[in-house]
Design a protein around this motif. Structure first.
Motif, short mmCIF file in Angstrom:
data_model
loop_
_atom_site.label_atom_id
_atom_site.label_comp_id
_atom_site.label_asym_id
_atom_site.label_seq_id
_atom_site.Cartn_x
_atom_site.Cartn_y
_atom_site.Cartn_z
N THR A 82 79.74 90.16 -26.58
CA THR A 82 80.15 89.02 -27.38
C THR A 82 79.12 88.91 -28.23
N SER A 83 77.94 89.08 -28.12
CA SER A 83 76.99 88.31 -28.73
C SER A 83 77.42 87.27 -30.50
N SER A 84 76.75 88.91 -31.15
CA SER A 84 77.10 87.98 -32.23
C SER A 84 78.25 88.61 -32.88
N TRP A 85 79.48 87.70 -31.87
CA TRP A 85 81.30 86.98 -31.94
C TRP A 85 80.83 85.69 -31.65
N GLU A 86 80.44 86.02 -30.72
CA GLU A 86 80.22 83.82 -30.61
C GLU A 86 79.48 83.28 -31.18
N ARG A 87 78.18 83.68 -31.47
CA ARG A 87 77.87 82.90 -33.15
C ARG A 87 78.67 82.67 -34.48
N LEU A 88 79.65 83.84 -34.74
CA LEU A 88 80.26 83.94 -35.74
C LEU A 88 81.55 82.76 -35.27
N GLU A 89 82.14 82.80 -34.38
CA GLU A 89 83.15 80.99 -33.65
C GLU A 89 82.42 80.40 -33.80
N GLN A 90 80.41 80.01 -32.99
CA GLN A 90 80.65 78.64 -32.97
C GLN A 90 79.86 78.51 -35.06
N GLU A 91 79.84 79.35 -35.41
CA GLU A 91 79.68 79.09 -37.00
C GLU A 91 80.66 78.49 -37.58
N ALA A 92 82.10 78.89 -37.28
CA ALA A 92 83.32 78.45 -37.37
C ALA A 92 84.02 77.49 -36.92
N SER A 93 83.05 76.73 -36.24
CA SER A 93 83.50 75.80 -35.55
C SER A 93 83.03 75.08 -35.46
N LYS A 94 81.79 74.70 -36.33
CA LYS A 94 81.30 74.06 -37.25
C LYS A 94 81.45 73.49 -38.15
N SER A 95 82.22 74.92 -39.23
CA SER A 95 82.48 74.27 -40.65
C SER A 95 83.50 73.71 -40.70
N GLN A 96 84.96 74.05 -39.07
CA GLN A 96 86.27 73.70 -38.68
C GLN A 96 85.21 71.93 -38.68
#
Length: 102
Positions: A82-96
């Motif tokens: 999930t390496s790429s997915w984890e980065r997306l999730e981290q970016e999404a939580s930062k923007s929230q």
């Protein structure tokens, strides 16, 4: 030879993990739906020792770069990178978090 796998974006991973491909057709995985956020997060460190693109190294010198790979291990032994997915999730939580502060 490993079976062919369709290329898909990291955003589609939560949906793709709940399907299997048989005879080039997608079918829903048996059992309850897998929620990646509920699966255990694992990390593995690998090293890439490819020749550098800048300069030619001195003879006998090997330069390696660390590569972090992230995985989720779910019930039933299902393990997914999930390496790429984890980065997306981290970016999404930062923007929230940023939008909540505003």
């Amino acid at each position: 030879m490993a079976p062919l796998v369709r290329v898909f974006s990291a955003e589609d991973l939560p949906d793709r993990v709940n399907t299997v491909q048989r005879n080039f057709q997608d079918k829903r995985r048996k059992g309850p739906a897998v929620n990646l956020k509920e699966c255990a997060l694992l990390e593995m460190m690998q090293y890439s020792c490819n020749p550098p693109s800048e300069d030619i190294p001195q003879p006998g010198v090997i330069v390696c770069q660390p590569v972090v790979r992230l995985f989720r291990r779910c019930a039933g032994g299902l393990t997914i990178e999930t390496s790429s997915w984890e980065r997306l999730e981290q970016e999404a939580s930062k923007s929230q978090d940023t939008s909540k502060r505003s």
